[in-house]
Write a protein that holds these residues in place. Structure first.
Motif, mmCIF file in Angstrom:
data_model
loop_
_atom_site.group_PDB
_atom_site.id
_atom_site.type_symbol
_atom_site.label_atom_id
_atom_site.label_comp_id
_atom_site.label_asym_id
_atom_site.label_seq_id
_atom_site.Cartn_x
_atom_site.Cartn_y
_atom_site.Cartn_z
ATOM 1 N N LEU A 20 9.496 -22.803 26.801
ATOM 2 C CA LEU A 20 8.775 -23.817 26.031
ATOM 3 C C LEU A 20 7.417 -23.290 25.577
ATOM 4 O O LEU A 20 6.989 -23.537 24.442
ATOM 5 C CB LEU A 20 8.615 -25.097 26.847
ATOM 6 C CG LEU A 20 9.916 -25.864 27.094
ATOM 7 C CD1 LEU A 20 9.685 -26.984 28.104
ATOM 8 C CD2 LEU A 20 10.480 -26.403 25.801
ATOM 9 N N GLY A 21 6.743 -22.547 26.436
ATOM 10 C CA GLY A 21 5.480 -21.925 26.043
ATOM 11 C C GLY A 21 5.681 -20.934 24.907
ATOM 12 O O GLY A 21 4.851 -20.832 24.001
ATOM 13 N N GLY A 22 6.797 -20.236 24.930
ATOM 14 C CA GLY A 22 7.121 -19.300 23.852
ATOM 15 C C GLY A 22 7.274 -20.005 22.516
ATOM 16 O O GLY A 22 6.934 -19.452 21.466
ATOM 17 N N LEU A 23 7.775 -21.229 22.540
ATOM 18 C CA LEU A 23 7.902 -21.996 21.298
ATOM 19 C C LEU A 23 6.525 -22.321 20.717
ATOM 20 O O LEU A 23 6.335 -22.281 19.499
ATOM 21 C CB LEU A 23 8.683 -23.286 21.551
ATOM 22 C CG LEU A 23 10.148 -23.112 21.929
ATOM 23 C CD1 LEU A 23 10.764 -24.467 22.264
ATOM 24 C CD2 LEU A 23 10.925 -22.420 20.837
ATOM 25 N N ILE A 24 5.575 -22.614 21.581
ATOM 26 C CA ILE A 24 4.214 -22.887 21.127
ATOM 27 C C ILE A 24 3.644 -21.643 20.445
ATOM 28 O O ILE A 24 3.040 -21.724 19.369
ATOM 29 C CB ILE A 24 3.311 -23.322 22.316
ATOM 30 C CG1 ILE A 24 3.807 -24.617 22.951
ATOM 31 C CG2 ILE A 24 1.850 -23.405 21.899
ATOM 32 C CD1 ILE A 24 3.767 -25.823 22.051
#
Length: 71
Positions: A20-24
Motif C-alpha cells: 500500500l505504501g508503494g502505491l502512494i
C-alpha cells in the motif's frame, strides 16, 4: 501452532502495508502530509460510493498506471 498462525498473519499484514505504501509512491505522493493522503482516500471512497461511473473512472486510471509500469 497458534504462534505460527500469528507470525504468518503479522508477516502478511506487513507485506500488505508495504504494498500500500508503494502505491502512494507510485502515485507521486511520497512527500505529502499524511492528513492530505487520508483526505484523498476518504474523498475517493465517498465519490465511489456515490457514483458507479466515478469508481469505473478511477479504476481505469489505476489500470492504465499499472499497465505502463516497467516493473
Amino acid at each position: 501452532m497458534q504462534r505460527l498462525k500469528t507470525v504468518e498473519a503479522r508477516k502478511r499484514d506487513t507485506r500488505d502495508k508495504i504494498e500500500l505504501g508503494g502505491l502512494i509512491v507510485k502515485a507521486g505522493l511520497r512527500y505529502e502530509k499524511r492528513a492530505l493522503l487520508l483526505g484523498l482516500l476518504i474523498d475517493g471512497a465517498s465519490r465511489m460510493e456515490a457514483s458507479v461511473d466515478e469508481k469505473a473512472r478511477l479504476l481505469a486510471i489505476g489500470v492504465k498506471a499499472f499497465g505502463h509500469d516497467p516493473d
